[in-house]
Scaffold this active site. Structure first.
Site, PDB file in Angstrom:
ATOM      1  N   ASP A   1     -38.546  11.237  18.985  1.00 43.94           N
ATOM      2  CA  ASP A   1     -39.864  10.595  18.873  1.00 43.94           C
ATOM      3  C   ASP A   1     -40.764  11.314  17.875  1.00 43.94           C
ATOM      4  O   ASP A   1     -41.637  10.716  17.268  1.00 43.94           O
ATOM      5  CB  ASP A   1     -40.589  10.625  20.237  1.00 43.94           C
ATOM      6  CG  ASP A   1     -39.917   9.685  21.215  1.00 43.94           C
ATOM      7  OD1 ASP A   1     -39.257   8.735  20.747  1.00 43.94           O
ATOM      8  OD2 ASP A   1     -40.036   9.920  22.443  1.00 43.94           O
ATOM      9  N   HIS A   2     -40.535  12.609  17.775  1.00 36.68           N
ATOM     10  CA  HIS A   2     -41.426  13.416  16.948  1.00 36.68           C
ATOM     11  C   HIS A   2     -41.293  13.080  15.454  1.00 36.68           C
ATOM     12  O   HIS A   2     -40.184  13.002  14.927  1.00 36.68           O
ATOM     13  CB  HIS A   2     -41.094  14.890  17.167  1.00 36.68           C
ATOM     14  CG  HIS A   2     -41.680  15.801  16.146  1.00 36.68           C
ATOM     15  ND1 HIS A   2     -43.032  15.972  16.004  1.00 36.68           N
ATOM     16  CD2 HIS A   2     -41.098  16.578  15.193  1.00 36.68           C
ATOM     17  CE1 HIS A   2     -43.252  16.822  15.007  1.00 36.68           C
ATOM     18  NE2 HIS A   2     -42.110  17.197  14.506  1.00 36.68           N
TER      19      HIS A   2
ATOM     20  N   HIS B   1     -39.382  20.554  10.060  1.00 38.66           N
ATOM     21  CA  HIS B   1     -38.330  19.850   9.314  1.00 38.66           C
ATOM     22  C   HIS B   1     -38.572  19.976   7.799  1.00 38.66           C
ATOM     23  O   HIS B   1     -38.750  18.975   7.098  1.00 38.66           O
ATOM     24  CB  HIS B   1     -38.321  18.372   9.713  1.00 38.66           C
ATOM     25  CG  HIS B   1     -36.984  17.898  10.209  1.00 38.66           C
ATOM     26  ND1 HIS B   1     -36.429  18.312  11.390  1.00 38.66           N
ATOM     27  CD2 HIS B   1     -36.084  17.028   9.670  1.00 38.66           C
ATOM     28  CE1 HIS B   1     -35.257  17.730  11.554  1.00 38.66           C
ATOM     29  NE2 HIS B   1     -35.018  16.953  10.540  1.00 38.66           N
TER      30      HIS B   1
ATOM     31  N   ASN C   1     -31.698  20.576   8.447  1.00 36.60           N
ATOM     32  CA  ASN C   1     -32.699  21.379   9.168  1.00 36.60           C
ATOM     33  C   ASN C   1     -32.121  22.004  10.436  1.00 36.60           C
ATOM     34  O   ASN C   1     -32.393  23.154  10.744  1.00 36.60           O
ATOM     35  CB  ASN C   1     -33.899  20.507   9.538  1.00 36.60           C
ATOM     36  CG  ASN C   1     -34.651  20.054   8.322  1.00 36.60           C
ATOM     37  OD1 ASN C   1     -35.428  20.803   7.753  1.00 36.60           O
ATOM     38  ND2 ASN C   1     -34.404  18.827   7.881  1.00 36.60           N
ATOM     39  N   GLY C   2     -31.333  21.207  11.147  1.00 38.01           N
ATOM     40  CA  GLY C   2     -30.746  21.715  12.384  1.00 38.01           C
ATOM     41  C   GLY C   2     -29.827  22.891  12.105  1.00 38.01           C
ATOM     42  O   GLY C   2     -29.911  23.932  12.748  1.00 38.01           O
ATOM     43  N   ARG C   3     -28.957  22.714  11.129  1.00 39.41           N
ATOM     44  CA  ARG C   3     -28.016  23.789  10.805  1.00 39.41           C
ATOM     45  C   ARG C   3     -28.757  25.046  10.355  1.00 39.41           C
ATOM     46  O   ARG C   3     -28.415  26.166  10.743  1.00 39.41           O
ATOM     47  CB  ARG C   3     -27.049  23.322   9.706  1.00 39.41           C
ATOM     48  CG  ARG C   3     -25.927  22.440  10.228  1.00 39.41           C
ATOM     49  CD  ARG C   3     -25.223  21.727   9.108  1.00 39.41           C
ATOM     50  NE  ARG C   3     -26.055  20.682   8.532  1.00 39.41           N
ATOM     51  CZ  ARG C   3     -25.825  20.082   7.366  1.00 39.41           C
ATOM     52  NH1 ARG C   3     -24.801  20.444   6.640  1.00 39.41           N
ATOM     53  NH2 ARG C   3     -26.623  19.132   6.946  1.00 39.41           N
ATOM     54  N   THR C   4     -29.795  24.865   9.527  1.00 41.84           N
ATOM     55  CA  THR C   4     -30.556  26.016   9.049  1.00 41.84           C
ATOM     56  C   THR C   4     -31.240  26.716  10.226  1.00 41.84           C
ATOM     57  O   THR C   4     -31.247  27.949  10.320  1.00 41.84           O
ATOM     58  CB  THR C   4     -31.626  25.564   8.028  1.00 41.84           C
ATOM     59  OG1 THR C   4     -30.958  24.851   6.989  1.00 41.84           O
ATOM     60  CG2 THR C   4     -32.368  26.749   7.429  1.00 41.84           C
TER      61      THR C   4
ATOM     62  N   ARG D   1     -30.350  26.734  13.369  1.00 42.07           N
ATOM     63  CA  ARG D   1     -29.380  27.431  14.230  1.00 42.07           C
ATOM     64  C   ARG D   1     -28.937  28.743  13.582  1.00 42.07           C
ATOM     65  O   ARG D   1     -28.688  29.734  14.273  1.00 42.07           O
ATOM     66  CB  ARG D   1     -28.195  26.500  14.543  1.00 42.07           C
ATOM     67  CG  ARG D   1     -28.620  25.297  15.417  1.00 42.07           C
ATOM     68  CD  ARG D   1     -27.459  24.453  15.885  1.00 42.07           C
ATOM     69  NE  ARG D   1     -26.845  23.606  14.877  1.00 42.07           N
ATOM     70  CZ  ARG D   1     -27.271  22.374  14.533  1.00 42.07           C
ATOM     71  NH1 ARG D   1     -28.338  21.846  15.112  1.00 42.07           N
ATOM     72  NH2 ARG D   1     -26.634  21.668  13.600  1.00 42.07           N
TER      73      ARG D   1
ATOM     74  N   ASP E   1     -32.490  17.310   4.599  1.00 46.41           N
ATOM     75  CA  ASP E   1     -31.369  17.263   5.539  1.00 46.41           C
ATOM     76  C   ASP E   1     -30.948  18.712   5.785  1.00 46.41           C
ATOM     77  O   ASP E   1     -31.315  19.610   5.024  1.00 46.41           O
ATOM     78  CB  ASP E   1     -30.216  16.462   4.912  1.00 46.41           C
ATOM     79  CG  ASP E   1     -29.136  16.137   5.934  1.00 46.41           C
ATOM     80  OD1 ASP E   1     -29.420  16.216   7.150  1.00 46.41           O
ATOM     81  OD2 ASP E   1     -28.010  15.820   5.521  1.00 46.41           O
TER      82      ASP E   1
HETATM   83  N1  LIG Z   1     -37.252  16.042  19.145  1.00 47.75           N
HETATM   84  C1  LIG Z   1     -36.941  16.901  18.184  1.00 47.75           C
HETATM   85  N2  LIG Z   1     -37.886  17.708  17.674  1.00 47.75           N
HETATM   86  C2  LIG Z   1     -37.599  18.585  16.708  1.00 47.75           C
HETATM   87  N3  LIG Z   1     -36.383  18.723  16.170  1.00 47.75           N
HETATM   88  C3  LIG Z   1     -35.406  17.948  16.632  1.00 47.75           C
HETATM   89  C4  LIG Z   1     -35.627  17.002  17.652  1.00 47.75           C
HETATM   90  N4  LIG Z   1     -34.466  16.379  17.910  1.00 47.75           N
HETATM   91  C5  LIG Z   1     -33.562  16.923  17.083  1.00 47.75           C
HETATM   92  N5  LIG Z   1     -34.104  17.861  16.289  1.00 47.75           N
HETATM   93  C6  LIG Z   1     -33.446  18.719  15.299  1.00 47.75           C
HETATM   94  O1  LIG Z   1     -33.191  17.982  14.139  1.00 47.75           O
HETATM   95  C7  LIG Z   1     -31.876  18.297  13.676  1.00 47.75           C
HETATM   96  C8  LIG Z   1     -31.377  17.181  12.786  1.00 47.75           C
HETATM   97  O2  LIG Z   1     -32.044  17.260  11.552  1.00 47.75           O
HETATM   98  P1  LIG Z   1     -31.271  17.275  10.155  1.00 47.75           P
HETATM   99  O3  LIG Z   1     -30.435  16.054  10.034  1.00 47.75           O
HETATM  100  O4  LIG Z   1     -32.220  17.598   9.062  1.00 47.75           O
HETATM  101  O5  LIG Z   1     -30.367  18.543  10.344  1.00 47.75           O
HETATM  102  P2  LIG Z   1     -28.827  18.656  10.039  1.00 47.75           P
HETATM  103  O6  LIG Z   1     -28.495  20.115  10.045  1.00 47.75           O
HETATM  104  O7  LIG Z   1     -28.417  17.870   8.854  1.00 47.75           O
HETATM  105  O8  LIG Z   1     -28.232  17.942  11.278  1.00 47.75           O
HETATM  106  P3  LIG Z   1     -27.815  18.580  12.597  1.00 47.75           P
HETATM  107  O9  LIG Z   1     -28.863  19.521  12.977  1.00 47.75           O
HETATM  108  O10 LIG Z   1     -27.748  17.388  13.521  1.00 47.75           O
HETATM  109  O11 LIG Z   1     -26.539  19.249  12.344  1.00 47.75           O
HETATM  110  C9  LIG Z   1     -31.118  18.511  14.970  1.00 47.75           C
HETATM  111  O12 LIG Z   1     -29.976  19.289  14.828  1.00 47.75           O
HETATM  112  C10 LIG Z   1     -32.123  19.242  15.803  1.00 47.75           C
HETATM  113  O13 LIG Z   1     -32.088  20.640  15.543  1.00 47.75           O
HETATM  114 MG   LIG Z   2     -28.487  15.771   8.970  1.00 49.68          MG
END
Ligand SMILES: Nc1ncnc2c1ncn2[C@@H]1O[C@H](COP(=O)(O)OP(=O)(O)OP(=O)(O)O)[C@@H](O)[C@H]1O
Ligand SMILES: [Mg+2]
Length: 315
Positions: free
Chosen positions: A136-137, A180, A186-189, A191, A184
């Site tokens: 939602d965010h 964010h 963001n999640g991996r970065t 973690r 793209d």
């Molecule tokens: N409600 C939320 N608020 C903030 N961040 C969120 C929320 N839901 C998911 N995310 C984060 O957003 C990431 C996805 O964003 P993005 O596609 O930029 O990253 P990614 O590294 O390409 O994908 P992923 O993190 O899925 O591997 C998720 O992995 C998670 O860390």
């Molecule tokens: Mg992604």
């Protein structure tokens, strides 16, 4: 005030202490563990994002350099990039202890994981607005990203000596994905950055499992609504899991202190409780346990600690 329940905090401290007592850790065993975790995290972190490689394929792509028929080239490149980013992380922790988290470092991590798949935006903040699929965010406008990132690093520096490390690392992760900053990745970065904070404090690499994706998204969205407690606990459980794997592997068999972790139902059989009840205790954070695949593992000692705690409370 910490966001971690006392027993979880204590369990982490006890495990980290047990690991530190084993130092210096045997080099070859640690090397093996690292290799294992690098592959495991590469697989999970990329799979959460939709990468189609399996754990085994990830292993083969990294270690044998093979190409998996029928799988996109991009998925191969992402696996290699992510693995290289983890090697960089280990180097940082080992040889550049003083280097603290900065905007530059976050951007470097992003640059490493997108090196082969992103020409224009690797390591660069976005200049357009984004949505997070399944959430939602809505992240802040692109124009605000540089300021928000600066604030995030300020927050980190102010809190790095104040907050317990696991909490600091989890909150940093959430705040980063909340902004964010990249198009793209963001999640991996996030973690990776979270792991850098943890590893500098002596914790092993921590993996957000693909199987836990649903929960991961749910607790992140709670954190968006200023309720980060569940997310911090979620991360703490992941830390506990990694510590358990390290301890299980590195503790000499003869050690009397070693806890034997068994599947939940086996522990239940020898206890006055049902597996269902023990499962509830785990979810309430009252009984220490970790998950392997879909199965909870706990120990007689953990159950005893729970019972002793209850006894103390009654008294
Ligand atoms: N409600 C939320 N608020 C903030 N961040 C969120 C929320 N839901 C998911 N995310 C984060 O957003 C990431 C996805 O964003 P993005 O596609 O930029 O990253 P990614 O590294 O390409 O994908 P992923 O993190 O899925 O591997 C998720 O992995 C998670 O860390
Ligand atoms: Mg992604």
């Amino acid at each position: 005030m910490t966001l971690l329940p006392k027993n979880l905090q204590e369990s982490l401290e006890r495990r980290l202490h047990a690991l530190n007592k084993l130092r210096p850790l045997p080099h070859s065993a640690v090397q093996k563990l690292r290799e294992h975790f690098k592959i495991e995290m590469t697989y999970n972190s990329n799979a959460i994002e939709g990468n189609s490689l399996t754990l085994k394929e990830t292993f083969l792509v990294i270690n044998e350099g093979i190409t998996v028929k029928g799988k996109p080239l991009k998925d191969h490149l992402e696996a290699k990039d992510h693995h290289a980013a983890l090697e960089y992380l280990y180097e940082l922790v080992e040889y550049k202890k003083q280097q603290t988290l900065s905007e530059q470092l976050v951007r470097t991590l992003h640059q490493l994981i997108t090196r082969e798949t992103e020409e224009e935006w690797a390591g660069r903040y976005r200049e357009s607005n984004v949505f997070i699929g399944g959430a939602d965010h809505t992240p802040p406008d692109a124009i605000d990203v540089p300021l928000q990132m600066k604030k995030l690093i300020d927050w980190f520096q102010k809190n790095q000596k104040k907050l317990p490390i696991v909490e600091l690392a989890a909150l940093f992760h959430h705040r980063l994905v909340f902004i964010h900053p990249f198009l793209d990745g963001n999640g991996r970065t996030a973690r990776l950055a979270m792991n850098l904070i943890l590893m500098k404090a002596g914790y092993p690499l921590v993996v957000v499992l693909k199987n836990d994706r649903k929960k991961y998204y749910r607790v992140l969205s709670e954190a968006d609504k200023e309720n980060p407690k569940s997310f911090v606990q979620f991360v703490a459980r992941a830390v506990e899991r990694s510590l358990d794997i390290y301890l299980k592997t590195l503790t000499p068999i003869s050690s009397k202190e070693r806890e034997r972790f068994l599947p939940l139902f086996q522990i239940a059989e020898k206890s006055p409780y049902s597996a269902k009840y023990l499962n509830l205790l785990i979810r309430q954070g009252k009984l220490e346990a970790h998950k392997e695949g879909r199965i909870w593992f706990t120990s007689q000692e953990a159950l005893k600690r729970y019972q002793d705690g209850r006894q103390r409370k009654r008294e």
